[in-house]
Motif scaffolding. Sequence first.
Motif, PDB file in Angstrom:
ATOM      1  N   PRO A  46     -13.076 -22.357  30.331  1.00  0.00           N
ATOM      2  CA  PRO A  46     -13.740 -20.958  31.037  1.00  0.00           C
ATOM      3  C   PRO A  46     -12.958 -20.893  32.054  1.00  0.00           C
ATOM      4  O   PRO A  46     -12.657 -19.955  32.698  1.00  0.00           O
ATOM      5  N   SER A  47     -11.923 -21.857  32.570  1.00  0.00           N
ATOM      6  CA  SER A  47     -11.125 -21.613  33.637  1.00  0.00           C
ATOM      7  C   SER A  47      -9.769 -20.585  33.234  1.00  0.00           C
ATOM      8  O   SER A  47      -8.635 -20.920  34.516  1.00  0.00           O
ATOM      9  N   ARG A  48      -9.722 -20.626  32.391  1.00  0.00           N
ATOM     10  CA  ARG A  48      -8.404 -19.954  31.701  1.00  0.00           C
ATOM     11  C   ARG A  48      -8.105 -18.853  31.823  1.00  0.00           C
ATOM     12  O   ARG A  48      -9.471 -18.080  32.807  1.00  0.00           O
ATOM     13  N   LEU A  49      -7.496 -18.600  32.592  1.00  0.00           N
ATOM     14  CA  LEU A  49      -6.344 -16.642  32.878  1.00  0.00           C
ATOM     15  C   LEU A  49      -6.598 -15.941  31.793  1.00  0.00           C
ATOM     16  O   LEU A  49      -5.509 -16.258  30.813  1.00  0.00           O
ATOM     17  N   THR A  50      -7.380 -14.544  31.484  1.00  0.00           N
ATOM     18  CA  THR A  50      -6.833 -14.569  30.633  1.00  0.00           C
ATOM     19  C   THR A  50      -6.593 -12.514  30.489  1.00  0.00           C
ATOM     20  O   THR A  50      -6.679 -11.941  29.471  1.00  0.00           O
ATOM     21  N   THR A  51      -6.268 -12.518  31.235  1.00  0.00           N
ATOM     22  CA  THR A  51      -5.619 -10.967  32.068  1.00  0.00           C
ATOM     23  C   THR A  51      -5.242 -10.860  33.358  1.00  0.00           C
ATOM     24  O   THR A  51      -5.454 -12.022  33.967  1.00  0.00           O
ATOM     25  N   PRO A  52      -3.988 -10.320  32.961  1.00  0.00           N
ATOM     26  CA  PRO A  52      -3.844  -9.862  34.617  1.00  0.00           C
ATOM     27  C   PRO A  52      -4.546  -9.758  35.923  1.00  0.00           C
ATOM     28  O   PRO A  52      -5.232  -9.370  36.380  1.00  0.00           O
TER      29      PRO A  52
ATOM     30  N   LEU B 188       1.404 -49.879  56.661  1.00  0.00           N
ATOM     31  CA  LEU B 188       1.839 -50.236  55.449  1.00  0.00           C
ATOM     32  C   LEU B 188       2.401 -49.748  54.238  1.00  0.00           C
ATOM     33  O   LEU B 188       2.717 -48.668  55.263  1.00  0.00           O
ATOM     34  N   ILE B 189       2.431 -49.655  53.418  1.00  0.00           N
ATOM     35  CA  ILE B 189       3.924 -49.009  52.856  1.00  0.00           C
ATOM     36  C   ILE B 189       3.243 -48.003  51.712  1.00  0.00           C
ATOM     37  O   ILE B 189       2.494 -48.708  51.028  1.00  0.00           O
ATOM     38  N   LEU B 190       3.317 -46.722  51.807  1.00  0.00           N
ATOM     39  CA  LEU B 190       2.915 -45.506  51.183  1.00  0.00           C
ATOM     40  C   LEU B 190       3.670 -45.640  50.029  1.00  0.00           C
ATOM     41  O   LEU B 190       4.613 -45.236  49.839  1.00  0.00           O
ATOM     42  N   ILE B 191       3.230 -45.795  48.307  1.00  0.00           N
ATOM     43  CA  ILE B 191       4.028 -45.314  47.271  1.00  0.00           C
ATOM     44  C   ILE B 191       2.809 -44.198  46.500  1.00  0.00           C
ATOM     45  O   ILE B 191       1.500 -44.061  46.921  1.00  0.00           O
ATOM     46  N   SER B 192       3.347 -43.178  45.496  1.00  0.00           N
ATOM     47  CA  SER B 192       2.882 -42.070  44.995  1.00  0.00           C
ATOM     48  C   SER B 192       2.885 -41.970  43.612  1.00  0.00           C
ATOM     49  O   SER B 192       4.197 -42.358  43.743  1.00  0.00           O
ATOM     50  N   GLY B 193       2.206 -41.716  43.113  1.00  0.00           N
ATOM     51  CA  GLY B 193       2.789 -40.511  41.750  1.00  0.00           C
ATOM     52  C   GLY B 193       2.572 -41.568  40.727  1.00  0.00           C
ATOM     53  O   GLY B 193       3.140 -41.429  39.655  1.00  0.00           O
ATOM     54  N   GLU B 194       1.584 -43.128  40.630  1.00  0.00           N
ATOM     55  CA  GLU B 194       1.334 -43.341  39.729  1.00  0.00           C
ATOM     56  C   GLU B 194       1.271 -42.265  39.013  1.00  0.00           C
ATOM     57  O   GLU B 194       0.014 -41.379  38.832  1.00  0.00           O
ATOM     58  N   ARG B 195       0.865 -42.584  37.383  1.00  0.00           N
ATOM     59  CA  ARG B 195       0.523 -42.132  36.719  1.00  0.00           C
ATOM     60  C   ARG B 195      -0.687 -42.287  35.819  1.00  0.00           C
ATOM     61  O   ARG B 195      -1.082 -43.949  35.930  1.00  0.00           O
ATOM     62  N   SER B 196      -1.682 -41.677  34.972  1.00  0.00           N
ATOM     63  CA  SER B 196      -2.783 -41.712  34.085  1.00  0.00           C
ATOM     64  C   SER B 196      -2.205 -41.019  32.486  1.00  0.00           C
ATOM     65  O   SER B 196      -1.877 -39.896  33.121  1.00  0.00           O
ATOM     66  N   GLN B 197      -3.394 -41.643  32.089  1.00  0.00           N
ATOM     67  CA  GLN B 197      -2.975 -40.662  30.506  1.00  0.00           C
ATOM     68  C   GLN B 197      -4.055 -38.900  30.927  1.00  0.00           C
ATOM     69  O   GLN B 197      -3.974 -38.871  29.879  1.00  0.00           O
ATOM     70  N   GLN B 198      -4.924 -39.400  31.524  1.00  0.00           N
ATOM     71  CA  GLN B 198      -5.695 -38.281  31.368  1.00  0.00           C
ATOM     72  C   GLN B 198      -5.114 -36.793  32.315  1.00  0.00           C
ATOM     73  O   GLN B 198      -4.954 -35.564  31.679  1.00  0.00           O
ATOM     74  N   TYR B 199      -4.053 -36.814  32.844  1.00  0.00           N
ATOM     75  CA  TYR B 199      -2.910 -35.752  33.632  1.00  0.00           C
ATOM     76  C   TYR B 199      -1.267 -36.019  33.582  1.00  0.00           C
ATOM     77  O   TYR B 199      -0.966 -36.789  33.405  1.00  0.00           O
ATOM     78  N   THR B 200      -0.919 -33.903  33.366  1.00  0.00           N
ATOM     79  CA  THR B 200       0.164 -34.406  33.880  1.00  0.00           C
ATOM     80  C   THR B 200       0.187 -33.323  35.152  1.00  0.00           C
ATOM     81  O   THR B 200       0.070 -32.368  35.338  1.00  0.00           O
ATOM     82  N   HIS B 201       0.853 -34.006  36.113  1.00  0.00           N
ATOM     83  CA  HIS B 201       1.400 -33.795  36.923  1.00  0.00           C
ATOM     84  C   HIS B 201       0.264 -33.158  38.001  1.00  0.00           C
ATOM     85  O   HIS B 201      -0.378 -33.800  38.055  1.00  0.00           O
ATOM     86  N   THR B 202      -0.017 -32.231  38.027  1.00  0.00           N
ATOM     87  CA  THR B 202      -0.892 -31.480  38.592  1.00  0.00           C
ATOM     88  C   THR B 202      -2.038 -30.373  37.778  1.00  0.00           C
ATOM     89  O   THR B 202      -2.703 -30.227  37.935  1.00  0.00           O
ATOM     90  N   GLN B 203      -1.651 -30.814  36.420  1.00  0.00           N
ATOM     91  CA  GLN B 203      -2.406 -30.851  35.536  1.00  0.00           C
ATOM     92  C   GLN B 203      -3.316 -31.171  34.620  1.00  0.00           C
ATOM     93  O   GLN B 203      -4.316 -32.344  35.123  1.00  0.00           O
ATOM     94  N   GLN B 204      -4.236 -30.165  33.877  1.00  0.00           N
ATOM     95  CA  GLN B 204      -5.610 -30.649  32.865  1.00  0.00           C
ATOM     96  C   GLN B 204      -6.803 -31.091  34.204  1.00  0.00           C
ATOM     97  O   GLN B 204      -8.027 -31.941  33.256  1.00  0.00           O
ATOM     98  N   ARG B 205      -6.731 -31.298  35.225  1.00  0.00           N
ATOM     99  CA  ARG B 205      -8.517 -31.216  35.926  1.00  0.00           C
ATOM    100  C   ARG B 205      -8.989 -30.519  35.763  1.00  0.00           C
ATOM    101  O   ARG B 205     -10.313 -31.014  36.255  1.00  0.00           O
ATOM    102  N   MET B 206      -9.084 -29.428  34.951  1.00  0.00           N
ATOM    103  CA  MET B 206     -10.329 -28.578  34.725  1.00  0.00           C
ATOM    104  C   MET B 206     -10.904 -28.953  33.389  1.00  0.00           C
ATOM    105  O   MET B 206     -11.911 -28.031  32.902  1.00  0.00           O
ATOM    106  N   VAL B 207      -9.976 -30.276  32.941  1.00  0.00           N
ATOM    107  CA  VAL B 207     -10.833 -29.955  31.369  1.00  0.00           C
ATOM    108  C   VAL B 207     -12.319 -31.286  31.722  1.00  0.00           C
ATOM    109  O   VAL B 207     -11.792 -32.742  32.398  1.00  0.00           O
ATOM    110  N   PRO B 208     -13.242 -31.267  31.466  1.00  0.00           N
ATOM    111  CA  PRO B 208     -14.696 -32.412  31.957  1.00  0.00           C
ATOM    112  C   PRO B 208     -14.366 -33.374  30.873  1.00  0.00           C
ATOM    113  O   PRO B 208     -14.303 -34.939  31.510  1.00  0.00           O
ATOM    114  N   VAL B 209     -13.808 -33.517  30.211  1.00  0.00           N
ATOM    115  CA  VAL B 209     -14.007 -34.504  29.315  1.00  0.00           C
ATOM    116  C   VAL B 209     -12.548 -35.868  29.444  1.00  0.00           C
ATOM    117  O   VAL B 209     -13.050 -36.413  29.655  1.00  0.00           O
ATOM    118  N   LEU B 210     -11.671 -35.014  30.464  1.00  0.00           N
ATOM    119  CA  LEU B 210     -10.694 -35.742  31.370  1.00  0.00           C
ATOM    120  C   LEU B 210     -11.275 -36.099  32.388  1.00  0.00           C
ATOM    121  O   LEU B 210     -10.571 -36.628  32.810  1.00  0.00           O
TER     122      LEU B 210
END
Length: 683
Positions: free
Chosen positions: A58-64, A571-593
């Motif tokens: 439902p979050s898709r852009l469908t028109t300019p 403390l040493i902060l490291i970032s960017g651990e991957r997860s199978q649910q998301y590619t970078h900033t994407q797919q967080r609007m997908v409920p099942v993920l």
Amino acid sequence: MTTQTVISDCMLCVWDCGIKAHLDNGRLVKVEGLPEHPITKGYICPRGEALPDYVYSPSRLTTPMLRENGRFQKVSWDTALDYCAEKLNGIKEKYGPKALAVFCGSVGVENIEVATFARRFKGAYGTPNLLSVENICYRARILARQVTFGRYPIDDPADSRCLILWGHNPDSSKGMLSEQIRAKLADKDFQLIVVNPKRIPLSEKAYHLTIRPGTDAALGLAMLNVIINEDLYDKEFVANYTVGFPELVQHVQQYTPEWAQEVTWIPASDIKNVARIYAKAGPSCISQGINSLDQHRNGFQNSRLLSIMQAVTGNFAVPGGWVEGPRIPLANLSLKDQEEPLGASEYPIFSSLWGRKAPFGIATLFPQAVLEGKPYPIKGAIITAANPVVSFPAAHQFKEALSKLDFLAVMDPFLTETAELADVVLPACTCLEKGGLSYVYGVVFGEPYAMIHHKVIEPVGESWPDWKIWCELGRRMGLGEYFPWQEEEEVVNAFLQPGELKDALNLNPVGAYYGDKQYYIYKNKKPNTPSGKVELYSQTLKDHGYDPIPVYMEPGISPINTPELYKEFPLILISGERSQQYTHTQQRMVPVLRNSNPEPLAKINPATAAQYGLLDGAMAKIETKTGQMQMRVSFDKDLALGVVSVPHGWADANVNLLVDMEVFDPITAYPDFKTVLCKATPA
């Protein structure tokens, strides 16, 4: 009801896994892996399985969308493109063409159609400034291997007797590799080594080295010390096919395992053991993480060091080592730049190696160009397949810069955090709503293989494929001669010249090989280096004022480099651990993920947490010298003591607000932001 199955591939990340897409009455209902695909062999991750929910979100852009009086209004394509053309032509007339930046993100870089048309448009417009995630992702390793071998060899672990996963957890980032490794572990003669601040699932069957984040070069140099001093190197290969070995021998004497023990947290005995295992096993292969070694002030030299290790042990261009495949015979649709892009003079090797010009500028210089007009002002931008407000370090600078532009257009299937700042948002198709060509297997798997990317469904709403957006915009700007294509088939044909590959791809929907891996290529063909040999010592680097052999550089912000800061941020902060649910900033609007990975978690060893009063499942404030944010704590006994690990890509807990761009790799301009100092306190 009409059912149909379409063979295609998923382009939600770089791996381009083969898929079977099942349709009912033209609607996508299910996606499965494609067992017949010779590279991915039926593997599919949760993102691929969730493709129906993704494309019909439902979050898709469908028109300019056009911003009017501070708010977005739905408009027609004609209105949106006419507005873009007017603004872009105005910028060109007032400031010159190089005042426009075209920004192409990760999925775009790996998608030939998205990347090529972005490059073609910037060339037709006249700007040299194609800015890309290549400035913080992957290109450092490509360049380092080219400097060493004159070409870009890829990990080829299928026949390896020893595999080092260096900062790499394939269970989260490259599932087909983890499956391959588990199958190999049944062979008692196969040996797996893991170098990681965290014990990953594959560590259970591996020799695991818990390394202090950011000290990978120290480990590599100490391993070379052992390999050379114990005569474990490949004497024939070194003598006949390399230059600079005497200099390397002298260079590594200072980097003893005992020295490295103090730097890396790894016992000297373990450093010696893994060096011997790696050098003696033969063939051996190092597989490094996607960005874990790149995003440091020593990122380029980290990758070059691994190249040298592969070379001196004779694991270059052999089965089970690093190999290269032939280049795919595709037409080049890019247009030649008339000027140098941002950063070309400051970072000459990144921009041009031995006459091979990179098509990218230095993206991390973009905020300065917009906000300070240095080296010249950037006044407009078009962003495609990217969300730099969340994905780039010093995110606040990128947001401020994008907000100050005279004009910003964004092409995306969704209203991203970057798109929310735009004047115009143009709805792009997802990968399943357009056809094209998949050929990244040679770049990321070392397999000379390609396939036609078949369109699965019709575009959702009024979304368009990226090539069509660029073509229509170009024509409205008077650049129609550069954009003659009207149909998808014409675009594919523009890339594929008539010949055996085109015929094979058209005949086989699963794809086809276009050549063989090039084993022992050095025996018949000289490397494309100035010396004609594998360069352990690089005169090119020396001539540009860089270290010809990698040296160890402490992270810019660390317990050793900034001890006073360490007292405040222990403390040493490291970032960017991957997860199978998301590619970078994407797919967080997908409920099942989102349901399976609902929020970002700050992982910390329970012993470290107890030291600072942090509770499992409770909120914590994570603070660096640059910023602060809140995140829920998750205990992880497999993580090194004194380390906090947080994911990237979450807009509501953006780790890139905690890091800056004050320290750079001097060769590639990669920011040193993978390891910083922080403190964590109960929120």
